[in-house]
Design a protein around this motif. Structure first.
Motif, PDB file in Angstrom:
ATOM      1  N   VAL A 181      11.143   9.137   4.532  1.00 24.97           N
ATOM      2  CA  VAL A 181      12.532   8.675   4.460  1.00 24.97           C
ATOM      3  C   VAL A 181      13.336   9.216   5.647  1.00 24.97           C
ATOM      4  O   VAL A 181      14.113   8.503   6.285  1.00 24.97           O
ATOM      5  N   ALA A 182      13.139  10.494   5.983  1.00 23.86           N
ATOM      6  CA  ALA A 182      13.892  11.119   7.071  1.00 23.86           C
ATOM      7  C   ALA A 182      13.568  10.512   8.428  1.00 23.86           C
ATOM      8  O   ALA A 182      14.390  10.544   9.349  1.00 23.86           O
ATOM      9  N   SER A 183      12.372   9.954   8.586  1.00 26.74           N
ATOM     10  CA  SER A 183      11.979   9.370   9.866  1.00 26.74           C
ATOM     11  C   SER A 183      12.702   8.070  10.169  1.00 26.74           C
ATOM     12  O   SER A 183      12.573   7.521  11.264  1.00 26.74           O
ATOM     13  N   GLY A 184      13.410   7.563   9.194  1.00 26.51           N
ATOM     14  CA  GLY A 184      14.136   6.308   9.388  1.00 26.51           C
ATOM     15  C   GLY A 184      13.338   5.083   9.034  1.00 26.51           C
ATOM     16  O   GLY A 184      13.793   3.955   9.261  1.00 26.51           O
TER      17      GLY A 184
ATOM     18  N   VAL B  24       0.824  -1.208   0.000  1.00 25.37           N
ATOM     19  CA  VAL B  24       0.000   0.000   0.000  1.00 25.37           C
ATOM     20  C   VAL B  24       0.864   1.266   0.000  1.00 25.37           C
ATOM     21  O   VAL B  24       0.617   2.214  -0.750  1.00 25.37           O
ATOM     22  N   ALA B  25       1.898   1.273   0.851  1.00 25.49           N
ATOM     23  CA  ALA B  25       2.755   2.451   0.952  1.00 25.49           C
ATOM     24  C   ALA B  25       3.463   2.740  -0.364  1.00 25.49           C
ATOM     25  O   ALA B  25       3.650   3.904  -0.749  1.00 25.49           O
ATOM     26  N   ALA B  26       3.851   1.675  -1.057  1.00 26.68           N
ATOM     27  CA  ALA B  26       4.530   1.861  -2.336  1.00 26.68           C
ATOM     28  C   ALA B  26       3.569   2.384  -3.399  1.00 26.68           C
ATOM     29  O   ALA B  26       3.924   3.249  -4.203  1.00 26.68           O
ATOM     30  N   LYS B  27       2.353   1.867  -3.420  1.00 28.57           N
ATOM     31  CA  LYS B  27       1.373   2.318  -4.411  1.00 28.57           C
ATOM     32  C   LYS B  27       1.087   3.808  -4.273  1.00 28.57           C
ATOM     33  O   LYS B  27       0.864   4.510  -5.265  1.00 28.57           O
ATOM     34  N   SER B  28       1.129   4.303  -3.026  1.00 25.29           N
ATOM     35  CA  SER B  28       0.851   5.729  -2.824  1.00 25.29           C
ATOM     36  C   SER B  28       1.937   6.611  -3.418  1.00 25.29           C
ATOM     37  O   SER B  28       1.698   7.785  -3.712  1.00 25.29           O
ATOM     38  N   LEU B  29       3.138   6.056  -3.622  1.00 23.10           N
ATOM     39  CA  LEU B  29       4.204   6.829  -4.259  1.00 23.10           C
ATOM     40  C   LEU B  29       3.797   7.275  -5.661  1.00 23.10           C
ATOM     41  O   LEU B  29       4.218   8.332  -6.140  1.00 23.10           O
ATOM     42  N   LEU B  30       3.015   6.468  -6.318  1.00 25.47           N
ATOM     43  CA  LEU B  30       2.631   6.750  -7.705  1.00 25.47           C
ATOM     44  C   LEU B  30       1.253   7.384  -7.814  1.00 25.47           C
ATOM     45  O   LEU B  30       0.774   7.625  -8.924  1.00 25.47           O
ATOM     46  N   THR B  31       0.622   7.625  -6.691  1.00 29.03           N
ATOM     47  CA  THR B  31      -0.730   8.188  -6.752  1.00 29.03           C
ATOM     48  C   THR B  31      -0.846   9.492  -5.962  1.00 29.03           C
ATOM     49  O   THR B  31      -0.939  10.573  -6.535  1.00 29.03           O
ATOM     50  N   SER B  32      -0.784   9.398  -4.618  1.00 25.84           N
ATOM     51  CA  SER B  32      -1.133  10.553  -3.790  1.00 25.84           C
ATOM     52  C   SER B  32       0.038  11.258  -3.112  1.00 25.84           C
ATOM     53  O   SER B  32      -0.068  12.426  -2.730  1.00 25.84           O
ATOM     54  N   ASP B  33       1.167  10.565  -2.961  1.00 26.11           N
ATOM     55  CA  ASP B  33       2.272  11.157  -2.211  1.00 26.11           C
ATOM     56  C   ASP B  33       2.883  12.350  -2.942  1.00 26.11           C
ATOM     57  O   ASP B  33       2.951  12.378  -4.176  1.00 26.11           O
ATOM     58  N   THR B  34       3.348  13.323  -2.167  1.00 23.10           N
ATOM     59  CA  THR B  34       4.104  14.454  -2.698  1.00 23.10           C
ATOM     60  C   THR B  34       5.563  14.292  -2.304  1.00 23.10           C
ATOM     61  O   THR B  34       5.921  13.430  -1.478  1.00 23.10           O
ATOM     62  N   LEU B  35       6.433  15.115  -2.870  1.00 23.10           N
ATOM     63  CA  LEU B  35       7.839  15.057  -2.499  1.00 23.10           C
ATOM     64  C   LEU B  35       8.029  15.325  -1.010  1.00 23.10           C
ATOM     65  O   LEU B  35       8.890  14.709  -0.353  1.00 23.10           O
ATOM     66  N   GLU B  36       7.213  16.233  -0.441  1.00 26.79           N
ATOM     67  CA  GLU B  36       7.354  16.547   0.984  1.00 26.79           C
ATOM     68  C   GLU B  36       7.001  15.341   1.849  1.00 26.79           C
ATOM     69  O   GLU B  36       7.694  15.021   2.825  1.00 26.79           O
ATOM     70  N   VAL B  37       5.906  14.645   1.504  1.00 25.48           N
ATOM     71  CA  VAL B  37       5.488  13.464   2.264  1.00 25.48           C
ATOM     72  C   VAL B  37       6.540  12.360   2.179  1.00 25.48           C
ATOM     73  O   VAL B  37       6.887  11.715   3.177  1.00 25.48           O
ATOM     74  N   ILE B  38       7.050  12.156   0.970  1.00 24.27           N
ATOM     75  CA  ILE B  38       8.063  11.108   0.786  1.00 24.27           C
ATOM     76  C   ILE B  38       9.324  11.442   1.573  1.00 24.27           C
ATOM     77  O   ILE B  38       9.916  10.574   2.248  1.00 24.27           O
ATOM     78  N   GLU B  39       9.747  12.719   1.511  1.00 22.86           N
ATOM     79  CA  GLU B  39      10.966  13.108   2.234  1.00 22.86           C
ATOM     80  C   GLU B  39      10.814  12.899   3.734  1.00 22.86           C
ATOM     81  O   GLU B  39      11.726  12.428   4.416  1.00 22.86           O
ATOM     82  N   ALA B  40       9.637  13.213   4.278  1.00 16.32           N
ATOM     83  CA  ALA B  40       9.406  13.039   5.706  1.00 16.32           C
ATOM     84  C   ALA B  40       9.477  11.571   6.103  1.00 16.32           C
ATOM     85  O   ALA B  40      10.031  11.215   7.159  1.00 16.32           O
TER      86      ALA B  40
END
Length: 434
Positions: free
Chosen positions: A409-412, A391-407
């Motif tokens: 990744v930064a959270s570990g 599910v998390a991966a599918k959101s990369l191609l649909t709803s996620d923004t660069l800001e959401v993705i960066e957060a």
């Protein structure tokens, strides 16, 4: 009857034939492969131009073949057709293909050439009605005559554009009349030799308009077959507008034709473009424009289009694997756009070349079908991309923004580790089947 193939009997399937006997050792038209007759999978066609019109010349040497039908008269055109259909009977393949210039002599005017063409089309139609093979596709030769030295649709002279359009109209009419299953546009000289005298933008518009007219005419006359473009890089011009499948797809999108036109993909052209045959087939399938194939091969020591008959089973297997993945041929098929070597002078050479090529393709098809049934490649492919089903991966191609993705990744929460692509293992897998 002619005597050109005198003494050569129809070729049949006989896997136990003696080494010196012409026979299909792998191509069994009625054998069921993946739920369908082998003939219906492969849909073999003989190319009229290489088999009956090519004189055996290359860039460094002139004519080597002396055929009794060579010449510019209607009597010789009919003789050529007689010989062709005798060869078709010997081989037993279901289809053939032509350019207009292959089958009729050039007249002293457009009208004269058209009369010759219509007369020979009727002659071919009679032979087809008498039991000859069907027409896989027709096409127009818009490259050999000196009038096309600067292209056809892309020519700087509007009169050449008009002549070319009229020629294609006649060839579509003839293909329709003979029940052809496709019509192919092959832009042999749709390119340029130097940018110094070329207007790229203007020529692209001309080519787009030309193709739009072809599609409009197809629908106007009720032609149900597919319109196909055959990509070709460089040779003979410095740059061809139809370089490869991706280039052609971009062109189709630009002119609103992506739902109207499919690809006829040649092995030799794929190699010249720096691709593999299977790459071009897979690309066409992924883009929804796969149609038909020209089966041949290039010499790996030459940098030009040698149009040799196929002899590499692993290459054929990978090609037909992509064909099967795409759902198989519908109106398309396997056209042997291949010619004899200049030293292969005898009628027997022409038969043997096709027999060997049909066996190579049959072996490739059977290997491809077995790989498809086994499923190993698709299992490995699915496992490699399995992460994208989360599910998390599918959101990369649909709803996620660069800001959401960066957060994220930064959270570990993400710590990617490289994984083997297992290319050698998969190559070993393929080798088990070929």
């Amino acid at each position: 009857m002619t005597d050109f193939f005198a003494g050569i009997s129809p070729v049949t399937y006989n896997p136990n034939a003696p080494a010196d006997q012409l026979a299909y050792r792998h191509y069994n038209a009625d054998e069921i492969v993946a739920g369908k007759r082998m003939e219906d999978h492969l849909r073999f066609a003989v190319a009229w131009w290489h088999s009956f019109a090519w004189p055996g010349m290359d860039p460094f040497g002139g004519q080597t073949f002396e055929r009794p039908w060579f010449g510019d008269t209607m009597d010789l055109a009919r003789l050529k057709a007689d010989v062709a259909f005798e060869m078709f009977e010997i081989l037993g393949q279901p289809f053939y293909c032509w350019h207009d210039a292959d089958i009729r002599p050039e007249g002293d005017s457009f009208a004269a050439s058209k009369r010759n063409f219509e007369e020979i089309i009727d002659y071919l139609g009679g032979k087809m009605e008498a039991g000859g093979p069907a027409l896989l596709w027709g096409t127009a030769n818009l490259f050999s005559h000196r009038r096309f030295m600067s292209g056809a649709a892309t020519n700087p002279d509007p009169e050449v554009f008009a002549w070319s359009a009229a020629t294609v109209k006649n060839c579509i009419d003839a293909t329709h009349k003979l029940g052809g299953e496709n019509y192919v546009l092959w832009g042999g000289r749709e390119g340029y030799e130097t940018l110094l005298n070329t207007d790229l933008a203007r020529e692209r518009v001309q080519a787009g308009r030309f193709l739009q007219m072809v599609v409009d005419y197809k629908h106007k006359i009720g032609f149900k077959g597919a319109i196909l473009i055959e990509p070709k890089p460089q040779e003979p011009t410095k740059h061809q507008y139809d370089y490869d499948v991706c280039t052609v797809y971009g062109f189709l999108k630009e002119f609103g034709l992506e739902g109207e036109v499919q690809m006829n993909i040649e092995q030799g052209h794929a190699i010249l473009a720096g691709h593999s045959f299977e790459h071009e087939l897979a690309t066409a399938s992924a883009l929804g424009i796969f149609g038909s194939i020209d089966m041949n091969r290039n010499d790996y020591q030459s940098g030009w289009d040698t149009d040799q008959f196929p002899n590499n089973v692993p290459e054929a297997a990978l090609a037909y694997y992509e064909v099967l993945k795409a759902g198989g041929f519908t109106t398309g098929g396997t056209n042997f756009d291949a010619k004899l070597r200049r030293q292969s002078l005898d009628p027997l050479d022409l038969i043997a070349a096709h027999v060997g090529a049909m066996d190579i393709c049959a072996r490739g098809l059977k290997a491809a079908a077995t790989m498809m049934e086994d499923g190993g490649l698709e299992e490995a492919r699915a496992a490699r991309y399995a992460g994208w089903d989360e599910v998390a991966a599918k959101s990369l191609l649909t709803s996620d923004t660069l800001e959401v993705i960066e957060a994220r990744v930064a959270s570990g929460g993400i710590d990617p580790q490289p994984r083997s692509g297992q290319q050698e293992i998969l190559e070993n897998y393929v080798s088990r089947f070929v």
